[in-house]
Write an enzyme that holds these catalytic residues in place. Structure first.
Site, short mmCIF file in Angstrom:
data_model
loop_
_atom_site.label_atom_id
_atom_site.label_comp_id
_atom_site.label_asym_id
_atom_site.label_seq_id
_atom_site.Cartn_x
_atom_site.Cartn_y
_atom_site.Cartn_z
N ARG A 95 38.54 41.00 42.82
CA ARG A 95 37.46 41.35 43.75
C ARG A 95 37.43 42.86 43.86
NH1 ARG A 95 34.07 42.89 46.89
NH2 ARG A 95 33.11 41.73 48.57
N GLU A 152 24.86 38.12 46.67
CA GLU A 152 25.33 36.86 46.13
C GLU A 152 24.39 36.40 45.01
OE1 GLU A 152 28.28 35.51 47.00
OE2 GLU A 152 28.47 37.29 48.24
N ARG A 206 42.52 36.44 45.51
CA ARG A 206 41.90 37.34 44.54
C ARG A 206 42.62 38.69 44.56
NH1 ARG A 206 35.82 36.82 46.71
NH2 ARG A 206 36.98 37.54 48.53
#
Length: 172
Positions: free
Chosen positions: A54, A62, A98
């Site tokens: 990330r 998104e 992440r």
């Protein structure tokens, strides 16, 4: 005792990261690009393991949000066919497991490049704030030049607002 899934993911991420950063791992920060998940997340391989990364300090639309596809395509063009170098800040892994990183290709950094393209907004999430001022300046450059979604004055909703309005079950 079993850990909740998100805690297991975070633990797994830390184990992979620790293995990468062990002394003697000459290319500990070098990774091989596998695929783009969305504008601010990618899948890479290091040490024979794949891991989700990330981007620190940015929030891209998104996938189903306006400009989400453009952000994803931008990140794909940046990463595809290249070795990448991960640079870390204070917090190494988020609650979803992440790896949190600044992603470099040569002398360019994806985090800054996607901001300058007007396809992400700068976000300040402690404790990983070392580059926030530079990221905010990159965002302002995009606003001034009307790059990306700034040509229409910005997004109708920030990515965080969009996620809240369109909840989906996170895969853990």
């Amino acid at each position: 005792m079993l850990l909740p899934m998100s805690s297991r993911n975070a633990l797994f991420g830390l184990i992979i990261l620790a293995a990468l950063l062990l002394p003697g791992a000459a290319s500990a920060q070098m990774v091989t690009f596998i695929k783009i998940i969305d504008g601010d997340s990618l899948l890479v391989e290091a040490g024979g393991r794949s891991m989700e990364v990330r981007l620190i300090g940015v929030d891209a639309p998104e996938f189903k949000q306006e400009y989400g596809l453009q952000a994803k395509e931008f990140s794909l063009k940046f990463c595809f066919g290249h070795k990448l170098r991960l640079e870390f800040d204070k917090e190494l892994v988020d609650r979803y497991g992440r790896v949190l990183a600044y992603v470099h290709r040569g002398d360019k950094m994806l985090n800054r490049e996607i901001l300058e393209a007007g396809l992400a907004i700068a976000v300040r999430i402690k404790p990983n704030i070392r580059r926030y001022a530079a990221f905010k300046a990159a965002e302002q450059l995009a606003v001034g030049k009307k790059h990306g979604f700034w040509k229409q004055g910005g997004l109708r909703m920030t990515p965080a607002q969009w996620r809240k309005a369109h909840p989906q079950k996170r895969r853990d």
